[in-house]
Scaffold this motif. Structure first.
Motif, PDB file in Angstrom:
ATOM      1  N   GLY A  25      51.799  53.561  53.999  1.00 35.63           N
ATOM      2  CA  GLY A  25      53.112  54.045  54.397  1.00 35.63           C
ATOM      3  C   GLY A  25      54.276  53.347  53.733  1.00 35.63           C
ATOM      4  N   GLU A  26      54.152  52.041  53.505  1.00 36.86           N
ATOM      5  CA  GLU A  26      55.267  51.295  52.927  1.00 36.86           C
ATOM      6  C   GLU A  26      55.123  51.076  51.422  1.00 36.86           C
ATOM      7  N   TYR A  27      53.886  51.002  50.947  1.00 43.30           N
ATOM      8  CA  TYR A  27      53.695  50.668  49.536  1.00 43.30           C
ATOM      9  C   TYR A  27      53.067  51.789  48.720  1.00 43.30           C
ATOM     10  N   GLU A 315      47.467  39.097  60.195  1.00 36.23           N
ATOM     11  CA  GLU A 315      46.606  38.924  59.020  1.00 36.23           C
ATOM     12  C   GLU A 315      46.540  40.210  58.206  1.00 36.23           C
ATOM     13  N   GLY A 316      46.409  41.345  58.907  1.00 40.20           N
ATOM     14  CA  GLY A 316      46.363  42.627  58.208  1.00 40.20           C
ATOM     15  C   GLY A 316      47.655  42.932  57.482  1.00 40.20           C
ATOM     16  N   HIS A 317      48.767  42.629  58.111  1.00 36.16           N
ATOM     17  CA  HIS A 317      50.070  42.880  57.496  1.00 36.16           C
ATOM     18  C   HIS A 317      50.270  41.973  56.282  1.00 36.16           C
ATOM     19  N   ALA A 318      49.897  40.700  56.415  1.00 32.58           N
ATOM     20  CA  ALA A 318      50.035  39.763  55.300  1.00 32.58           C
ATOM     21  C   ALA A 318      49.171  40.193  54.119  1.00 32.58           C
ATOM     22  N   PHE A 319      47.971  40.685  54.408  1.00 35.18           N
ATOM     23  CA  PHE A 319      47.090  41.191  53.347  1.00 35.18           C
ATOM     24  C   PHE A 319      47.769  42.326  52.587  1.00 35.18           C
ATOM     25  N   VAL A 323      48.699  42.106  48.599  1.00 35.96           N
ATOM     26  CA  VAL A 323      47.925  42.877  47.620  1.00 35.96           C
ATOM     27  C   VAL A 323      48.679  44.107  47.119  1.00 35.96           C
ATOM     28  N   PHE A 324      49.454  44.749  48.001  1.00 38.78           N
ATOM     29  CA  PHE A 324      50.096  46.005  47.609  1.00 38.78           C
ATOM     30  C   PHE A 324      51.623  45.940  47.546  1.00 38.78           C
ATOM     31  N   GLY A 325      52.201  44.918  48.156  1.00 38.86           N
ATOM     32  CA  GLY A 325      53.657  44.854  48.197  1.00 38.86           C
ATOM     33  C   GLY A 325      54.284  43.831  47.292  1.00 38.86           C
ATOM     34  N   ALA A 326      53.464  43.117  46.526  1.00 37.73           N
ATOM     35  CA  ALA A 326      53.983  42.055  45.637  1.00 37.73           C
ATOM     36  C   ALA A 326      54.825  41.058  46.423  1.00 37.73           C
ATOM     37  N   ARG A 327      54.427  40.815  47.672  1.00 39.05           N
ATOM     38  CA  ARG A 327      55.115  39.831  48.523  1.00 39.05           C
ATOM     39  C   ARG A 327      54.071  38.877  49.081  1.00 39.05           C
TER      40      ARG A 327
END
Length: 448
Positions: A25-27, A315-319, A323-327
């Motif tokens: 949804g975000e990335y 943990e899921g959000h940080a992953f 991996v997908f948000g370059a953050r």
């Protein structure tokens, strides 16, 4: 190499759905998710949510008793388990639909079946379909553990407690962790005669002083506890379930095993894919939730780090961000607050007195008293407020609260602790009077 998806998530619990929704949804990642049971996982379907609703239901008789102490003429009628269970199931269906809508709304493809890992980038669905993904996230949680013994097929686990056809008259709970004591208080509040057996003192991994107070108040409510016992066998008889532990045998209508949970990795194909597992089956990951196979990650209870829903979500959000948000960011597992929903509740954050004392010189500030609300109503219930403080840095290393709504209080205390608050900063905070929580800022002299 071309992949079917950028991410394939195995497990539709709190950690998995958060990672999938953020990645898609975000990335804008191409994401698929497989869940073999019901969307929402342990917390929503067979854990935190239904348990808390049962806590509320079981608290009604105590509330009525308290009301009489305040001058109200009130009686509680018979508890209708069937009506409650039907309403509970409707609520879980509603929540599951919200979780599913969150996935499909973000563009996640949902497979309502089991998936196993067959390679660094490949999974196989139960129907035989093989799917490739650049990244795989394992978020399958954990499952109740029942040891091997004669008659283990007759016992229940926490998964079964929300679907009972009827409440038992006599219930034996085997175990001493938070699940065991929570269900002991719930079932006693619903009118069940409860007995708890465990090998060691109840809640042995929690602050001892607080755990002892919770145990005492459980016993005062009529919950029988027997320590230093293990179950040898369970036999089905005409009178019920005959449970033998040591040299004695007692009969119950049902037996709940709450002896811990283990990572849900059996038959998932992880070992064949070369992923390192701990002795108990937990997926071994680094601080970034990455396994030794670079394309495969794991979050939540399956990693056996901190088995709490908010931890899995973070943990899921940080992953997904990494991996997908370059953050790039990691979940901070330090000073995670939690609550045990006994009566009264037990909120805790940081080190227990025992662990802190083994690490450095400490001071302990504590007080136990009958709060105004209980005292006026004639209830003998006590609360406990406790701070564990470093002598060297003056930082509050641990905060432990046994009191009604302790979960609400510990959430706020944890903010101060996360900011590195010292005992003197607690002292400098003006009290809100009259409240129970004001004791946290008025503890002037150490008791130890």
């Amino acid at each position: 190499m071309s992949f079917d998806y950028d991410l394939f998530v195995i497990g539709g619990g709190s950690g998995g759905v958060r990672a999938a929704r953020i990645a898609a949804g975000e990335y804008g990642a191409r994401v698929a998710l497989a869940e073999e049971y019901r969307m929402g996982g342990t917390c929503v379907i067979r854990g935190c949510v239904p348990k808390k609703l049962m806590v509320y239901a079981s608290s009604v008789p105590t509330m009525a008793e308290e009301a009489r102490g305040y001058g109200w003429s009130t009686e509680v009628g018979r508890f209708d388990w069937q009506a409650f269970r039907a309403k509970l199931e409707a609520e879980l269906n509603r929540l599951e639909a919200i979780y599913r809508k969150g996935q499909t709304g973000a563009g996640v493809t949902v497979h309502d079946q089991r998936a196993t890992v067959i390679g660094p980038h490949e999974v196989r669905l139960a129907d035989g379909t093989e799917i490739s993904a650049k990244h795989i996230l394992v978020a399958v949680g954990d499952v109740p553990f029942v040891p091997e013994f004669e008659g283990r097929e007759h016992v229940l686990t926490s998964n079964d407690m929300f679907k009972l056809d009827a409440l038992p008259r006599r219930l034996l709970i085997v175990g001493g962790g938070y699940i065991a004591v929570e269900f002991a208080c719930i079932m006693e509040g619903l009118g069940v005669q409860v007995t708890v057996w465990n090998r060691s003192p109840l809640m042995r991994y929690f602050d001892r002083e607080c755990a002892d107070l919770v145990t005492e108040q459980m016993q005062a409510r009529g919950i029988a506890t027997r320590i230093g016992v293990t179950v040898d066998r369970v036999r089905k008889t005409a009178e019920g379930l005959a449970v033998t532990g040591g040299e004695s045998t007692e009969t119950f209508d049902a037996v709940l095993y709450a002896t811990g949970r283990v990572p849900n990795t059996k038959g998932l194909g992880l070992d064949a894919a070369g992923i390192k597992l701990a002795v108990n089956g937990a997926v071994m990951v680094d601080d970034w939730s990455q396994t030794n196979v670079p394309s495969i990650y794991a979050v939540g209870d399956v990693t056996d780090r901190i088995a709490l829903t908010p931890v899995a979500i973070r943990e899921g959000h940080a992953f997904a961000d990494t991996v997908f948000g370059a953050r790039p960011r990691r979940m901070d597992h330090d000073l995670v607050p939690s609550a045990v929903f006994t009566r009264p509740e037990f909120g805790t954050c940081g080190l227990t007195e025992e662990i802190a004392r083994a690490q450095e010189e400490i001071e302990v500030y504590a007080t136990s008293f009958r709060p105004m609300r209980s005292s006026f109503a004639g209830s003998p219930d006590k609360v406990l407020m406790k701070l564990v403080v470093s002598k060297a840095t003056r930082k509050v290393l641990g905060c432990h609260i046994v009191a009604p709504d302790a979960g609400e209080m510990i959430q706020l205390a944890a903010i101060a602790m996360k900011m590195g608050a010292t005992k003197e900063q607690f002292d400098a905070t003006c009290a809100v009077h009259p409240t129970m929580a004001e004791e946290l800022v008025t503890l002037r002299k150490p008791v130890r």
